[in-house]
Design an enzyme around this catalytic site. Structure first.
Site, short mmCIF file in Angstrom:
data_model
loop_
_atom_site.label_atom_id
_atom_site.label_comp_id
_atom_site.label_asym_id
_atom_site.label_seq_id
_atom_site.Cartn_x
_atom_site.Cartn_y
_atom_site.Cartn_z
N ASP A 1 0.86 -1.19 0.00
CA ASP A 1 0.00 0.00 0.00
C ASP A 1 0.90 1.24 0.00
O ASP A 1 2.13 1.12 -0.04
CB ASP A 1 -0.97 -0.02 1.20
CG ASP A 1 -2.32 0.60 0.81
OD1 ASP A 1 -2.32 1.77 0.38
OD2 ASP A 1 -3.35 -0.09 0.91
N HIS B 1 -2.82 3.15 -4.54
CA HIS B 1 -2.24 2.63 -3.29
C HIS B 1 -0.82 2.09 -3.57
O HIS B 1 -0.47 1.00 -3.12
CB HIS B 1 -3.13 1.53 -2.70
CG HIS B 1 -4.41 2.07 -2.13
ND1 HIS B 1 -4.48 2.65 -0.89
CD2 HIS B 1 -5.67 2.14 -2.65
CE1 HIS B 1 -5.74 3.03 -0.65
NE2 HIS B 1 -6.48 2.75 -1.71
N GLU C 1 -9.85 2.88 -5.21
CA GLU C 1 -9.42 4.24 -4.84
C GLU C 1 -8.19 4.70 -5.62
O GLU C 1 -7.15 5.01 -5.04
CB GLU C 1 -9.13 4.29 -3.33
CG GLU C 1 -10.35 3.97 -2.49
CD GLU C 1 -10.08 3.97 -0.99
OE1 GLU C 1 -10.94 4.44 -0.25
OE2 GLU C 1 -9.00 3.48 -0.57
C1 ACM Z 1 -11.13 -0.45 0.47
O1 ACM Z 1 -11.66 -0.47 1.60
N1 ACM Z 1 -10.51 0.64 0.04
C2 ACM Z 1 -11.18 -1.60 -0.40
#
Ligand code: ACM
Ligand code: ZN
Length: 545
Positions: free
Chosen positions: A194, A265, A329
């Site tokens: 991440d 991420h 995201e």
């Molecule tokens: C997530 O909770 N961003 C998959």
């Protein structure tokens, strides 16, 4: 006479369900069928663990380790015994069981036997024996007399752990896998990369962990925070350690699914190799939470080359048929102004940046499929078009999962409002969490199979999973506090038939499970009782007004 006979038959009919709620039997998840008889089997130091087939040896070992650890009793494994034994056996003649985790369990005053339709089934049945043992350390280890016939409702019963926001030792990861096993669950989703850390050794690209594995500080308190601790923080797993964890999980019939996040991420990877980003950096491993704008450049072929190298090393480490590629995201701001990304959109006739994200995932999917593996992605991978063979993990509610099932794709349900175990579990939560409110009652009320889908579409719902994001869980004690007792409720949602299901009846069994947590010496939340008290107080107030 006829009336007496009818009453007798009615009593007989209701006996099994009556016995399931009897005070001495508190198995969670609740078995499909359970009948009790008076009496018990006594485990003592002469009790043998009978294993005829080496394939069941690991199951006997787990049981004997458990009994030694929590009751101080050493039990021997034997090939056979004619009395005072607990046997673990697997049906040999079933080549392809309908439900490989099906098992039966029978106890008499002489012996206890578990028989699974596969080794995994035998292991799950052994977990039921564990739950028949007393919850207090005792020299009188009685197992009540039961007949159980049991199997899971859903095939995928998962728990995720984010080791990027906070890093957890191999020792704790193994403990976490044991928690999964003790709840008859079978998938460990390991969120390994991440913005805040890259946690898996990649030999060809060592900076991913040398640089990407460490950050120069962490925000203090709840985002955006009250400052930064400026303490270097990090860590990573060597490939040998990963293999050790995967083997440990396999002995418990748990599949480990690695997650390598892309295209968002990804800041830790960008810090290690700045050419991976649209601007070329320099970048730092992220020290705060929330969504990051810097993502992998989708216009640069070298990015795909590096990610393919990563997959070349990751895939062989995990026997899982799946690798999770993230996909959630991913802000599009850098792609909008990046000449390489814009050129890719033009060259590939893509409509916009959402289609560019699909291009990214589909290109990686093609590579991963060519290696014989399948991808899982968060539900954003629906935007701009699903990759042809992808399984969707639905987290922004259930809608993404419903849509994917309608498109004939497999789905794992992880909706935030039911299974995000990082949310507060009390209205008066006194520790810092990401926010939200997810009571154990709400977890218990969840049904992962949406009624809006028809029978064929419902088959695409493989199961569900609890997600444990660790921004606000800096140590194992906090992780335990956040997962217990909600994990226990989730295990029943995933395993047991959806009807009948009663919170009041579950709560009685759960109160015994709390004592088992004490036996395990794990940290757990008692918020459930505080919140119930608040409710009762409010009712009293209304009544007295
Ligand atoms: C997530 O909770 N961003 C998959
Ligand atoms: Zn770019």
């Amino acid at each position: 006479m006829i009336r007496v006979l009818a009453a007798f038959l009615v009593c007989l009919f209701f006996m099994p369900s009556f016995s399931q709620t009897s005070s001495s039997i508190n198995i969670i998840p609740k078995p499909v069928s359970l009948k009790t008889k008076p009496g018990s089997f006594k485990v003592d130091r002469n009790t043998k663990l009978v294993v005829k087939d080496e394939g069941d040896r690991g199951t006997a070992d787990f049981f004997s380790d458990y009994v030694k650890k929590y009751y101080g009793l050493s039990l021997e494994v034997a090939r056979e015994a004619d009395k005072n034994y607990i046997s673990f056996a697997t049906k040999k003649f079933i080549k392809a069981p309908d439900n490989e985790e099906h098992y039966t369990l029978n106890s008499s005053t002489n012996s206890v036997s578990v028989e699974g339709d596969s080794y995994a089934g035998t292991f799950r049945g052994m977990q039921s024996i564990i739950q028949l043992l007393p919850v207090k350390k005792s020299s009188n280890l009685g197992i009540p007399l039961v007949t159980i016939d049991d199997q899971p409702r859903l095939a995928y019963r998962g728990l995720m752990l984010d080791v990027a926001r906070h890093f957890f030792s191999v020792e704790f990861v193994k403990k976490y896998i044991d928690f999964i096993a003790l709840h008859k669950m079978n998938r460990f989703h390991w969120h390994l990369t991440d913005d805040q850390g890259w946690r898996i050794e990649i030999k060809k690209h060592p900076k991913l962990t040398e640089v990407g594995g460490y950050r120069n500080g962490t925000i203090i308190g709840r985002y955006p925070g009250t400052g930064n601790d400026n303490i270097r923080y990090g860590g990573f797993y060597t490939q040998d350690e990963i293999k050790e964890v995967v083997a440990y999980a396999a002995k418990r019939y748990i599949t480990v699914i690695p997650e390598i996040e892309m295209p968002g991420h990804a800041k830790a990877a960008l810090a290690a190799y700045p050419f991976l980003g649209c601007t070329g950096g320099p970048y730092e491993v992220r020290q705060t939470w929330a969504v990051e704008d810097e993502v992998f450049c989708a216009g640069n072929d070298s990015v795909f080359a590096l990610l393919q190298d990563v997959m070349d090393e990751v895939l062989p480490l995990f026997p899982s048929e799946y690798v999770h590629v993230g996909g959630d995201e991913c802000p599009k701001s850098r792609w909008k102004t990046c000449p390489k990304c814009q050129k890719r959109i033009k060259d590939e006739n893509l409509k916009d940046e959402h289609e560019l994200q699909s291009y990214f995932i589909q290109r990686m999917e093609k590579y991963i499929n060519s290696k014989g593996k399948k991808i899982i992605g968060w539900d954003e991978i629906l935007e701009g078009g699903l990759a042809p063979n992808a399984t969707v993990m639905s987290w922004r509610g259930e809608q993404g999962g419903i849509e994917a099932a309608k498109q004939d794709h497999d789905v794992i349900m992880t909706p935030g409002s039911f299974v995000y175990l990082d949310h507060s579990q009390s209205k008066k939560e006194d520790s810092v969490t990401i926010g939200g409110y997810l009571s154990i009652q709400k977890v218990y009320s969840y049904d992962p199979v949406p009624k809006v889908l028809n029978k064929e579409q419902q088959k695409h719902i493989l199961g569900a999973q609890g997600n444990v994001w660790t921004e606000y869980m800096a140590n194992p004690r906090k992780v335990e506090y956040m997962i217990f007792p909600r994990l226990t409720a989730l295990s029943e949602v995933l395993w047991s038939p959806s009807t009948p299901r009663s919170w009041d009846e579950f709560e009685k069994r759960l109160s015994v499970q709390f004592k088992r947590y004490d036996l395990w010496k794990v940290n757990y939340s008692r918020a459930m009782y505080t919140d119930m008290r608040i409710k009762v107080d409010k009712k009293k107030k209304i009544a007295s007004n």
